[in-house]
Design a protein around this motif. Structure first.
Motif, PDB file in Angstrom:
ATOM      1  N   ASN A 155       0.793  -1.214   0.000  1.00 20.74           N
ATOM      2  CA  ASN A 155       0.000   0.000   0.000  1.00 20.74           C
ATOM      3  C   ASN A 155       0.836   1.281   0.000  1.00 20.74           C
ATOM      4  OD1 ASN A 155       0.908  -0.233   2.597  1.00 20.74           O
ATOM      5  ND2 ASN A 155      -1.088  -0.046   3.577  1.00 20.74           N
ATOM      6  N   ILE A 156       2.149   1.166  -0.033  1.00 20.95           N
ATOM      7  CA  ILE A 156       3.015   2.348  -0.162  1.00 20.95           C
ATOM      8  C   ILE A 156       3.092   2.703  -1.647  1.00 20.95           C
ATOM      9  CG2 ILE A 156       5.335   3.275   0.149  1.00 20.95           C
ATOM     10  CD1 ILE A 156       5.672   1.354   2.484  1.00 20.95           C
ATOM     11  N   PRO A 157       2.699   3.929  -2.023  1.00 24.12           N
ATOM     12  CA  PRO A 157       2.676   4.292  -3.453  1.00 24.12           C
ATOM     13  C   PRO A 157       4.062   4.210  -4.093  1.00 24.12           C
ATOM     14  CG  PRO A 157       1.501   5.912  -2.133  1.00 24.12           C
ATOM     15  CD  PRO A 157       2.186   4.984  -1.184  1.00 24.12           C
ATOM     16  N   PHE A 158       4.103   3.742  -5.318  1.00 22.53           N
ATOM     17  CA  PHE A 158       5.275   3.662  -6.185  1.00 22.53           C
ATOM     18  C   PHE A 158       6.317   2.622  -5.779  1.00 22.53           C
ATOM     19  CE2 PHE A 158       3.801   8.085  -6.679  1.00 22.53           C
ATOM     20  CZ  PHE A 158       3.390   7.998  -7.999  1.00 22.53           C
ATOM     21  N   ILE A 159       6.560   2.421  -4.503  1.00 24.72           N
ATOM     22  CA  ILE A 159       7.604   1.468  -4.117  1.00 24.72           C
ATOM     23  C   ILE A 159       7.043   0.201  -3.486  1.00 24.72           C
ATOM     24  CG2 ILE A 159       9.339   3.265  -3.814  1.00 24.72           C
ATOM     25  CD1 ILE A 159       8.995   2.883  -0.787  1.00 24.72           C
ATOM     26  N   GLY A 160       5.730   0.107  -3.392  1.00 23.32           N
ATOM     27  CA  GLY A 160       5.099  -1.033  -2.730  1.00 23.32           C
ATOM     28  C   GLY A 160       5.322  -2.360  -3.425  1.00 23.32           C
ATOM     29  N   ASN A 161       5.530  -2.333  -4.730  1.00 28.24           N
ATOM     30  CA  ASN A 161       5.690  -3.589  -5.474  1.00 28.24           C
ATOM     31  C   ASN A 161       7.136  -3.860  -5.878  1.00 28.24           C
ATOM     32  OD1 ASN A 161       2.983  -4.069  -5.280  1.00 28.24           O
ATOM     33  ND2 ASN A 161       2.491  -3.106  -7.219  1.00 28.24           N
ATOM     34  N   LEU A 162       8.074  -3.128  -5.346  1.00 30.27           N
ATOM     35  CA  LEU A 162       9.484  -3.349  -5.703  1.00 30.27           C
ATOM     36  C   LEU A 162       9.990  -4.706  -5.233  1.00 30.27           C
ATOM     37  CD1 LEU A 162      11.127   0.130  -5.130  1.00 30.27           C
ATOM     38  CD2 LEU A 162      10.627  -1.000  -7.284  1.00 30.27           C
ATOM     39  N   ASP A 163       9.504  -5.193  -4.116  1.00 26.52           N
ATOM     40  CA  ASP A 163       9.959  -6.501  -3.643  1.00 26.52           C
ATOM     41  C   ASP A 163       9.467  -7.621  -4.557  1.00 26.52           C
ATOM     42  OD1 ASP A 163       7.388  -5.951  -2.781  1.00 26.52           O
ATOM     43  OD2 ASP A 163       7.612  -6.950  -0.856  1.00 26.52           O
ATOM     44  N   GLU A 164       8.246  -7.508  -5.058  1.00 30.01           N
ATOM     45  CA  GLU A 164       7.750  -8.509  -6.010  1.00 30.01           C
ATOM     46  C   GLU A 164       8.502  -8.427  -7.338  1.00 30.01           C
ATOM     47  OE1 GLU A 164       5.604  -6.642  -4.219  1.00 30.01           O
ATOM     48  OE2 GLU A 164       4.401  -8.086  -3.106  1.00 30.01           O
ATOM     49  N   ALA A 165       8.820  -7.210  -7.767  1.00 23.90           N
ATOM     50  CA  ALA A 165       9.576  -7.048  -9.012  1.00 23.90           C
ATOM     51  C   ALA A 165      10.978  -7.640  -8.879  1.00 23.90           C
ATOM     52  CB  ALA A 165       9.661  -5.570  -9.391  1.00 23.90           C
ATOM     53  N   THR A 166      11.606  -7.456  -7.736  1.00 32.43           N
ATOM     54  CA  THR A 166      12.924  -8.027  -7.496  1.00 32.43           C
ATOM     55  C   THR A 166      12.865  -9.552  -7.474  1.00 32.43           C
ATOM     56  OG1 THR A 166      13.513  -6.072  -6.209  1.00 32.43           O
ATOM     57  CG2 THR A 166      14.886  -8.027  -5.919  1.00 32.43           C
ATOM     58  N   ALA A 167      11.846 -10.097  -6.853  1.00 35.47           N
ATOM     59  CA  ALA A 167      11.692 -11.559  -6.822  1.00 35.47           C
ATOM     60  C   ALA A 167      11.482 -12.100  -8.231  1.00 35.47           C
ATOM     61  CB  ALA A 167      10.522 -11.945  -5.914  1.00 35.47           C
ATOM     62  N   MET A 168      10.710 -11.387  -9.060  1.00 37.96           N
ATOM     63  CA  MET A 168      10.484 -11.845 -10.429  1.00 37.96           C
ATOM     64  C   MET A 168      11.770 -11.759 -11.241  1.00 37.96           C
ATOM     65  SD  MET A 168       7.976 -13.133 -11.863  1.00 37.96           S
ATOM     66  CE  MET A 168       8.202 -14.035 -13.353  1.00 37.96           C
ATOM     67  N   MET A 169      12.591 -10.744 -10.999  1.00 35.73           N
ATOM     68  CA  MET A 169      13.886 -10.650 -11.680  1.00 35.73           C
ATOM     69  C   MET A 169      14.790 -11.806 -11.284  1.00 35.73           C
ATOM     70  SD  MET A 169      14.498  -6.496 -11.814  1.00 35.73           S
ATOM     71  CE  MET A 169      16.070  -6.660 -11.110  1.00 35.73           C
ATOM     72  N   LEU A 170      14.743 -12.241 -10.036  1.00 33.47           N
ATOM     73  CA  LEU A 170      15.519 -13.408  -9.600  1.00 33.47           C
ATOM     74  C   LEU A 170      15.071 -14.664 -10.342  1.00 33.47           C
ATOM     75  CD1 LEU A 170      15.761 -12.983  -5.730  1.00 33.47           C
ATOM     76  CD2 LEU A 170      17.661 -13.134  -7.323  1.00 33.47           C
ATOM     77  N   VAL A 171      13.764 -14.851 -10.479  1.00 35.29           N
ATOM     78  CA  VAL A 171      13.240 -16.034 -11.170  1.00 35.29           C
ATOM     79  C   VAL A 171      13.639 -16.000 -12.640  1.00 35.29           C
ATOM     80  CG1 VAL A 171      11.129 -17.200 -11.891  1.00 35.29           C
ATOM     81  CG2 VAL A 171      11.342 -16.371  -9.561  1.00 35.29           C
ATOM     82  N   LEU A 172      13.468 -14.858 -13.300  1.00 35.69           N
ATOM     83  CA  LEU A 172      13.816 -14.750 -14.719  1.00 35.69           C
ATOM     84  C   LEU A 172      15.319 -14.905 -14.947  1.00 35.69           C
ATOM     85  CD1 LEU A 172      11.442 -11.864 -15.834  1.00 35.69           C
ATOM     86  CD2 LEU A 172      11.231 -14.316 -16.305  1.00 35.69           C
TER      87      LEU A 172
END
Length: 75
Positions: free
Chosen positions: A36-53
């Motif tokens: 729920n933090i604007p703009f940076i709330g999904n950075l952890d999911e994006a980082t996890a997806m970069m690890l998988v890719l």
């Protein structure tokens, strides 16, 4: 030889950790940055997806043949 084995194990563990975080079987129990933090709330999911890719790319899985751009035809 030993260095390559170590790199393979670290890459595999990173990919599995990222996949576990994306799947998040505990339904939000593990959350590094609240969504729920604007703009940076999904950075952890994006980082996890970069690890998988990155793990998939390291092991030779080519996703561009499924999600690559289509050739445009000129009429």
């Amino acid at each position: 030889m030993e260095r390559t084995k170590f790199k393979t194990i670290i890459t595999l563990l990173g990919g599995l950790l990222g996949l576990l975080y994306i799947l998040n079987p505990s339904a939000g129990f593990i959350e590094f940055i609240p969504d729920n933090i604007p703009f940076i709330g999904n950075l952890d999911e994006a980082t996890a997806m970069m690890l998988v890719l990155g793990c998939l790319r390291y092991f030779g899985v080519d996703l561009t043949k499924w999600f690559g751009s289509r050739k445009k035809t000129i009429r």
